[in-house]
Design an enzyme around this catalytic site. Sequence first.
Site, short mmCIF file in Angstrom:
data_model
loop_
_atom_site.label_atom_id
_atom_site.label_comp_id
_atom_site.label_asym_id
_atom_site.label_seq_id
_atom_site.Cartn_x
_atom_site.Cartn_y
_atom_site.Cartn_z
N TRP A 1 0.86 -1.18 0.00
CA TRP A 1 0.00 0.00 0.00
C TRP A 1 0.90 1.24 0.00
CZ3 TRP A 1 -1.85 2.82 4.79
CH2 TRP A 1 -2.84 3.76 4.49
N LYS B 1 -12.83 -1.24 7.51
CA LYS B 1 -13.46 -2.22 6.61
C LYS B 1 -14.40 -3.15 7.37
CE LYS B 1 -10.18 -0.64 3.80
NZ LYS B 1 -9.28 0.47 4.20
N ASP C 1 0.59 -4.93 9.92
CA ASP C 1 -0.51 -4.02 9.64
C ASP C 1 -1.70 -4.84 9.16
OD1 ASP C 1 -2.04 -1.75 9.17
OD2 ASP C 1 -1.21 -1.45 7.16
#
Length: 398
Positions: free
Chosen positions: A130, A246, A211
């Site tokens: 990311w 999410k 993460d």
Amino acid sequence: MFERIDYYAGDPILGLMEKYSADNNPNKVNLGIGIYYDESGVLPVLDCVKTAEARIADPIAPRPYLPMAGLPGHRKGCQELLFGKGAQILKDGLVATTATIGGSGALKVGAEFIHQWFPQSKCYVSDPTWGNHIAIFEGSDVEVGKYPYYDKANSSIKFDEMIAFFETLNKHDVILLHPCCHNPTGMDLTQAQWDTVLNVIKAHELIPFMDIAYQGFGEDMDSDAYAIRKAVEMGLPLFVSNSFSKNLSLYGERVGGLSVVCPTADEAERVFGQLNAMVRRIYSSPPSHGGHVVDIVMNDDALHEQWVGEVYAMRDRIKAMRLKLKSVLEAKIPNRNFDYITRQNGMFSFTGLTPEQVERLQSEFGIYMVSNSRMCVAGLNTSNIDYVANAMADVLKD
């Protein structure tokens, strides 16, 4: 005064969404930004969240500043989700946890901590990762490098290369890892591979920073946390950033947490104090509303069970879209192997398209995905998947 300030080119993903919004194609499909949309193409509000918010609003109460570390129930919810309810390290007080402004805030607080207390450490991220991982750590003056990860030619992981690379690193170098649902590739390590990685980390005294932004979207809540819990079992010091954007569909509330696993309770207390110091000088205290939602849902047995069921429903819909996409592409291009689509986990898929093919999808069909071919599978539904699959087949065949 400001004439020497550089222009900001903008975030490529957010810029892509601006182009999508301006597109007049009635069949346009948004597969760019990492947001879960339901079967109707709508961002859902989870039923467990509705219940929690009703409790918060009855009665409507004052909104004081939260403590720097956030609500105790929010922190407890992070810890039990990551490490397991009743985990021994929680009973022993070995985990320092602070609530943060989303997963990005957790990464920022962790990066600042590493810069201050491990100033010689370099952080290594997967190639690819990311994009904001790099920006956040570099923004905290932590030097960032990349380790081998994705084999584009074979839609697989460069595992042997990755291990060999880790063995060259210096003591206390940081390795940023994705415990599940790797962003952007969707390609995850097996449990046996995780065991190997963690053994190398232990042998070379590296610092794992995990993460986890999609817990529950891969296999299940516990399996998705395998790498975290295995690291704890091995006695490794560990940073974990987690997000509820999410899996609670609370994107705009910016709710996350940073947990640091320490060898002793005394060290955990000192780390906790320093995390508070980091928070104080960055943003003082975390947001209130989302923290209260997490507190209620994570610590009410009935709501927690309902939440897990809702997350698994989202997970299963994504998996169903993967299967459908694979089947249509195989029918259209029978001489090509699309197994990688269903081997991948979570919201994202590396489709294998070239930047030119991604551009054709956008210009000819109004289908938007990131130029590196990352597709948000959660943007697919039964109304648009045939259109998307057929368009992908067209650009792949040419």
